[in-house]
Scaffold this motif. Sequence first.
Motif, PDB file in Angstrom:
ATOM      1  N   PRO A   1       0.808  -1.220   0.000  1.00 45.03           N
ATOM      2  CA  PRO A   1       0.000   0.000   0.000  1.00 45.03           C
ATOM      3  C   PRO A   1       0.845   1.275   0.000  1.00 45.03           C
ATOM      4  CG  PRO A   1      -0.110  -1.110   2.138  1.00 45.03           C
ATOM      5  CD  PRO A   1       0.557  -2.047   1.192  1.00 45.03           C
TER       6      PRO A   1
ATOM      7  N   GLY B   1      -0.675   3.157  -2.851  1.00 43.76           N
ATOM      8  CA  GLY B   1      -1.481   4.277  -2.386  1.00 43.76           C
ATOM      9  C   GLY B   1      -1.163   5.583  -3.084  1.00 43.76           C
TER      10      GLY B   1
ATOM     11  N   THR C   1     -10.748   4.193  10.565  1.00 45.47           N
ATOM     12  CA  THR C   1     -11.725   3.473   9.734  1.00 45.47           C
ATOM     13  C   THR C   1     -13.065   4.200   9.656  1.00 45.47           C
ATOM     14  OG1 THR C   1     -10.662   1.357  10.245  1.00 45.47           O
ATOM     15  CG2 THR C   1     -12.934   1.285   9.429  1.00 45.47           C
TER      16      THR C   1
ATOM     17  N   THR D   1     -14.580   5.954   6.307  1.00 39.88           N
ATOM     18  CA  THR D   1     -15.886   5.504   5.827  1.00 39.88           C
ATOM     19  C   THR D   1     -16.841   6.684   5.687  1.00 39.88           C
ATOM     20  OG1 THR D   1     -15.566   3.353   6.903  1.00 39.88           O
ATOM     21  CG2 THR D   1     -17.822   3.968   6.298  1.00 39.88           C
TER      22      THR D   1
ATOM     23  N   MET E   1     -15.807   8.683   2.648  1.00 39.13           N
ATOM     24  CA  MET E   1     -16.164   8.018   1.402  1.00 39.13           C
ATOM     25  C   MET E   1     -17.657   8.175   1.118  1.00 39.13           C
ATOM     26  SD  MET E   1     -15.618   4.019   0.312  1.00 39.13           S
ATOM     27  CE  MET E   1     -13.843   4.158   0.528  1.00 39.13           C
TER      28      MET E   1
ATOM     29  N   LEU F   1     -13.799   5.188  -5.592  1.00 41.02           N
ATOM     30  CA  LEU F   1     -13.439   4.055  -4.739  1.00 41.02           C
ATOM     31  C   LEU F   1     -11.927   3.841  -4.706  1.00 41.02           C
ATOM     32  CD1 LEU F   1     -16.247   1.517  -5.766  1.00 41.02           C
ATOM     33  CD2 LEU F   1     -16.119   2.915  -3.684  1.00 41.02           C
ATOM     34  N   LEU F   2     -11.288   3.944  -5.881  1.00 45.48           N
ATOM     35  CA  LEU F   2      -9.836   3.759  -5.930  1.00 45.48           C
ATOM     36  C   LEU F   2      -9.114   4.825  -5.107  1.00 45.48           C
ATOM     37  CD1 LEU F   2      -9.235   2.820  -9.678  1.00 45.48           C
ATOM     38  CD2 LEU F   2      -9.003   1.341  -7.694  1.00 45.48           C
TER      39      LEU F   2
ATOM     40  N   ASN G   1      -9.825   4.289  -1.392  1.00 40.75           N
ATOM     41  CA  ASN G   1      -9.080   3.114  -0.926  1.00 40.75           C
ATOM     42  C   ASN G   1      -7.595   3.416  -0.797  1.00 40.75           C
ATOM     43  OD1 ASN G   1     -11.216   1.328  -0.597  1.00 40.75           O
ATOM     44  ND2 ASN G   1     -11.170   0.677  -2.751  1.00 40.75           N
ATOM     45  N   SER G   2      -7.090   4.220  -1.738  1.00 40.47           N
ATOM     46  CA  SER G   2      -5.678   4.596  -1.652  1.00 40.47           C
ATOM     47  C   SER G   2      -5.424   5.419  -0.392  1.00 40.47           C
ATOM     48  CB  SER G   2      -5.255   5.372  -2.893  1.00 40.47           C
ATOM     49  OG  SER G   2      -5.859   6.652  -2.939  1.00 40.47           O
TER      50      SER G   2
ATOM     51  N   MET H   1      -7.167   5.160   2.353  1.00 37.09           N
ATOM     52  CA  MET H   1      -7.223   4.208   3.460  1.00 37.09           C
ATOM     53  C   MET H   1      -5.904   3.434   3.580  1.00 37.09           C
ATOM     54  SD  MET H   1      -9.009   2.909   5.919  1.00 37.09           S
ATOM     55  CE  MET H   1     -10.763   3.169   5.627  1.00 37.09           C
ATOM     56  N   MET H   2      -5.335   3.044   2.420  1.00 41.07           N
ATOM     57  CA  MET H   2      -4.039   2.358   2.432  1.00 41.07           C
ATOM     58  C   MET H   2      -2.974   3.233   3.079  1.00 41.07           C
ATOM     59  SD  MET H   2      -3.770   0.723  -1.372  1.00 41.07           S
ATOM     60  CE  MET H   2      -5.076  -0.243  -2.089  1.00 41.07           C
TER      61      MET H   2
END
Length: 609
Positions: free
Chosen positions: A136, A140, A243, A247, A250, A283-284, A287-288, A290-291
């Motif tokens: 990541p 990321g 987290t 969330t 997002m 989403l990508l 997620n990046s 989050m990574m």
Amino acid sequence: MSDLTLVSRYLKPYRRQFVLAALCAFAEATLELCIPFVMASIVDVGVATGDMGLVLALGARMVALAAVAGALGMGYARFSAQVAMGFGAGLREAEYAHVQDFAFSNLDDFDTSSLVTRMTTDVTVIQNALVMGFRPMLRGPVMLVCGLIIACTMSAKLAVVFFVILPALACALALIVHHVAPLFGSMQHAMDQLNDALQEDLVAIRAIKAYVREGYVAERFEQVNARLANAATRTFRTAVINTPVFTLSMNVASVALLWFGGQMIMAGEMGVGTLTGFMSYVLLIMNSLMMISNVFLLLARAVTSIHRVSEVLREKPAIESPAHGIDHVDTGDVAFRDVSFKYSPTAEKDVLSHVSLHFAPGSTVGVLGATGSGKTSLVQLMARLYDASSGTVEVGGHDVRQYDLAALRDGVGIVLQKNVLFTGTVRDNLRWGNAAATDEELLRACQLACADEFLDRIGGLDADLGHGGGNVSGGQKQRLCIARTLLKHPRVLVFDDSTSACDMATDARIRENLAQLTDVTKVVIAQRVASVMDADQIVVLEDGRVHATGTHEELLQTDDIYRELYESQVGGTAETSAVVSAAGPAAPTGPTAPASTPATTRKEVTDAR
């Protein structure tokens, strides 16, 4: 040198795998970024025009991209595992090897439980950060930057949503990492305490059962376990906040994009496929992020472990062999020339103060003194387990600091106060003294140490001693340790109260056997006067100073301390000394105090450092 630089040197053997893993992760991220772009073309062009050939062609391209990305992911997993596991093994090995070079004074600075934690838990934390964080850490930033660029290309208006949310997320991440980083150090310290309690309880399990203290140690373990649990709870309670924060971010971003994107579709400014592809990039990108947040948390914990490991690797051994040191001890001549010693430079009082002694080659020297008088400290200086704070210690006519350490410690054999046997057979343990010793030599050493008396009963040289020599008694363990040291064929042989668990008859036989070694200087620290009364020289220590020296008869006439010890243990008076000496030390004229003297003596006769 920084902690990270110090530890990273152990990655060098795995540079090739490291580079390949990085390339796989980078290529995988790039291919995954292409997939939403192809998907947008399928919706906006293929589906909108009803061109099934184009849909199938673009679909096959998506499948191919996904397959190649999956293969690259597998490649990354293989190479990163090789890097992390090899790096961890090398780091543990380096730590262990470095600890072997430590002097006793270095080991005094680290608890055993802490060293165990640093070689196990801390190295595992660093490994996990490498395995779970490397991918990541590469993916990321790549996915974040490229995703933002492509999103701006698809719709600059919708991309504004990202630039509003990203700063808020960055601030939240910074606050979380800043707060949680110190907590990882507290958690590792609590782990040290847990290992310390666990190690002590398991080593002393027989004493615990003998004193029926299972409930007490269970309660104590529960306390340290609770401290670790509380420290871990505080740490991860803060760490997991990232987290829900991400969330929430997002979901807010998705709602905002659908709201504004839907209006743009209704106004004809954007196609459905473009919004679908844009949402995929959402989403990508998220997620990046989050990574990246997880990487920061992993690194925050890993940095703490890296610092703890680096403390061990950076510790400089206090005692090292000199270049071109003397490689052999020629004689058993020992001299202390105005020696003073303290365990810590900051200690207020010396353990030994202005000690001047001479032990002639081949002589037998007895050392007596009260608890804390410096007996063990004195003999440890001979093998350079510690260095004298001032003055000179000489062995074989040379300053001990001029010797190669291995040669000096082969020439000065010490049977330690705390006897240690290792898991394995009698033969395995005895060969610690001489790895090339034949069975005949092993049996001869056992005979001199009176270990042959029980050897056949326990199964001979192939008898299994169990963990830590648990299958033999304390006296048997002491005799095996004496035999092991004899196999070194030292010029100076030190017994640090090493027959305290033997009965007086066995003690006398051991001394009688050792008297045959006329070319070896024997230094005996003992609790019992009977163990040293036939020595060529007896040294009486008091509060780290030499109180008196002489033979048994001389000290009886001139030294009050020695006379009181003799009379309290043997039960006679100075006038009966000649009779007792004639009868032999194994047949005292009165009762013997095994560990301490009556209250009428000046000092309690026990042995401690």
